[in-house]
Design an enzyme around this catalytic site. Structure first.
Site, PDB file in Angstrom:
ATOM      1  N   ILE A  33      31.022  32.453  35.325  1.00  0.00           N
ATOM      2  CA  ILE A  33      32.426  32.866  35.281  1.00  0.00           C
ATOM      3  C   ILE A  33      32.600  34.304  34.746  1.00  0.00           C
ATOM      4  O   ILE A  33      33.577  34.977  35.067  1.00  0.00           O
ATOM      5  CB  ILE A  33      33.249  31.846  34.437  1.00  0.00           C
ATOM      6  CG1 ILE A  33      34.698  31.831  34.846  1.00  0.00           C
ATOM      7  CG2 ILE A  33      33.078  32.069  32.958  1.00  0.00           C
ATOM      8  CD1 ILE A  33      35.484  30.671  34.235  1.00  0.00           C
ATOM      9  N   ASN A  88      18.850  30.229  27.158  1.00  0.00           N
ATOM     10  CA  ASN A  88      19.030  30.341  25.711  1.00  0.00           C
ATOM     11  C   ASN A  88      19.107  28.965  25.043  1.00  0.00           C
ATOM     12  O   ASN A  88      19.793  28.073  25.549  1.00  0.00           O
ATOM     13  CB  ASN A  88      20.322  31.111  25.416  1.00  0.00           C
ATOM     14  CG  ASN A  88      20.313  32.504  26.013  1.00  0.00           C
ATOM     15  OD1 ASN A  88      19.283  33.182  26.023  1.00  0.00           O
ATOM     16  ND2 ASN A  88      21.449  32.944  26.536  1.00  0.00           N
ATOM     17  N   GLN A  95      22.856  31.046  22.705  1.00  0.00           N
ATOM     18  CA  GLN A  95      23.466  29.969  23.493  1.00  0.00           C
ATOM     19  C   GLN A  95      24.920  29.778  23.058  1.00  0.00           C
ATOM     20  O   GLN A  95      25.208  29.714  21.862  1.00  0.00           O
ATOM     21  CB  GLN A  95      22.681  28.659  23.298  1.00  0.00           C
ATOM     22  CG  GLN A  95      23.157  27.531  24.205  1.00  0.00           C
ATOM     23  CD  GLN A  95      22.307  26.263  24.110  1.00  0.00           C
ATOM     24  OE1 GLN A  95      21.467  26.133  23.220  1.00  0.00           O
ATOM     25  NE2 GLN A  95      22.532  25.342  25.021  1.00  0.00           N
ATOM     26  N   HIS A 101      21.270  25.160  30.611  1.00  0.00           N
ATOM     27  CA  HIS A 101      21.466  25.897  31.856  1.00  0.00           C
ATOM     28  C   HIS A 101      20.484  27.064  31.890  1.00  0.00           C
ATOM     29  O   HIS A 101      20.040  27.538  30.851  1.00  0.00           O
ATOM     30  CB  HIS A 101      22.912  26.406  31.971  1.00  0.00           C
ATOM     31  CG  HIS A 101      23.377  27.151  30.775  1.00  0.00           C
ATOM     32  ND1 HIS A 101      23.803  26.519  29.625  1.00  0.00           N
ATOM     33  CD2 HIS A 101      23.460  28.470  30.515  1.00  0.00           C
ATOM     34  CE1 HIS A 101      24.124  27.419  28.716  1.00  0.00           C
ATOM     35  NE2 HIS A 101      23.920  28.620  29.237  1.00  0.00           N
TER      36      HIS A 101
HETATM   37  P1  AMP Z   1      24.771  30.935  27.226  1.00  0.00           P
HETATM   38  O1  AMP Z   1      25.248  32.074  26.389  1.00  0.00           O
HETATM   39  O2  AMP Z   1      23.345  31.038  27.638  1.00  0.00           O
HETATM   40  O3  AMP Z   1      25.118  29.595  26.611  1.00  0.00           O
HETATM   41  O4  AMP Z   1      25.570  31.070  28.589  1.00  0.00           O
HETATM   42  C1  AMP Z   1      26.774  30.456  28.858  1.00  0.00           C
HETATM   43  C2  AMP Z   1      27.228  31.040  30.162  1.00  0.00           C
HETATM   44  O5  AMP Z   1      28.154  30.171  30.763  1.00  0.00           O
HETATM   45  C3  AMP Z   1      27.939  32.402  30.003  1.00  0.00           C
HETATM   46  O6  AMP Z   1      27.287  33.362  30.823  1.00  0.00           O
HETATM   47  C4  AMP Z   1      29.373  32.108  30.466  1.00  0.00           C
HETATM   48  O7  AMP Z   1      29.947  33.195  31.142  1.00  0.00           O
HETATM   49  C5  AMP Z   1      29.173  30.910  31.376  1.00  0.00           C
HETATM   50  N1  AMP Z   1      30.322  30.027  31.486  1.00  0.00           N
HETATM   51  C6  AMP Z   1      31.058  29.489  30.485  1.00  0.00           C
HETATM   52  N2  AMP Z   1      32.014  28.670  30.980  1.00  0.00           N
HETATM   53  C7  AMP Z   1      31.876  28.675  32.332  1.00  0.00           C
HETATM   54  C8  AMP Z   1      32.553  28.051  33.403  1.00  0.00           C
HETATM   55  N3  AMP Z   1      33.606  27.253  33.181  1.00  0.00           N
HETATM   56  N4  AMP Z   1      32.144  28.299  34.654  1.00  0.00           N
HETATM   57  C9  AMP Z   1      31.089  29.130  34.891  1.00  0.00           C
HETATM   58  N5  AMP Z   1      30.399  29.748  33.917  1.00  0.00           N
HETATM   59  C10 AMP Z   1      30.783  29.539  32.661  1.00  0.00           C
END
Ligand code: AMP
Ligand code: ZN
Length: 139
Positions: A33, A88, A95, A101
């Site tokens: 996102i 992460n 994270q 993910h």
């Molecule tokens: P992390 O920092 O590795 O936990 O990454 C979380 C990732 O999820 C970030 O890059 C956010 O931009 C992404 N993210 C959070 N909420 C959503 C969502 N609803 N749809 C798509 N990506 C998301």
């Protein structure tokens, strides 16, 4: 298994709509996102695991095959010059969503994505006993 109130469980299992690039029994790949670059995607496991420590072995085995598929398609279609694949675990590691993910970040020559660390001094080198202990724990 899903976890209540976990947004990535809901997205992975299709309860919340998403821009999906790929889906199979175990994973859903969606566009991030807040992308770091054009095409930044994340692979979500369908079975909730907060992080790698909780990840099912079968999901661990399969996730990199999905990463390879997505990276290969990105290289062909987006004509990116490289790809960062990263994941992460824990707040200290960056994270922010506590459902496992994997990031697939296409890279383009001259882009402003910043994935870096500063090499530390010799104090960060592991002592022999610790190397041995890790080896024993890995078996
Ligand atoms: P992390 O920092 O590795 O936990 O990454 C979380 C990732 O999820 C970030 O890059 C956010 O931009 C992404 N993210 C959070 N909420 C959503 C969502 N609803 N749809 C798509 N990506 C998301
Ligand atoms: Zn979840």
């Amino acid at each position: 298994m899903q976890e209540a109130n976990c947004i990535f469980c809901k997205i992975a299992n299709g309860e919340i709509p998403s821009k999906t690039l790929y889906e199979d029994e175990r994973f859903r790949v969606i566009l991030d996102i807040s992308p770091a670059s054009k095409g930044h995607a994340i692979i979500l496991v369908k079975n909730h695991a907060a992080n790698i420590f909780e990840l099912a072995d079968e999901d661990a085995r399969e996730i990199f095959l999905v990463a390879k598929k997505v990276a290969t398609a990105m290289e062909k279609v987006l004509q990116c010059d490289g790809v960062n694949i990263l994941q992460n675990n824990g707040e200290v590691a960056g994270q922010t969503v506590f459902h496992l993910h994997m990031h697939i970040i296409p890279r383009y020559k001259g882009d402003s994505v910043n994935i870096s660390w500063k090499p530390q001094d010799e104090n960060s080198v592991l002592a022999e006993e610790l190397i041995e202990e890790i080896k024993q724990t890995l078996v």
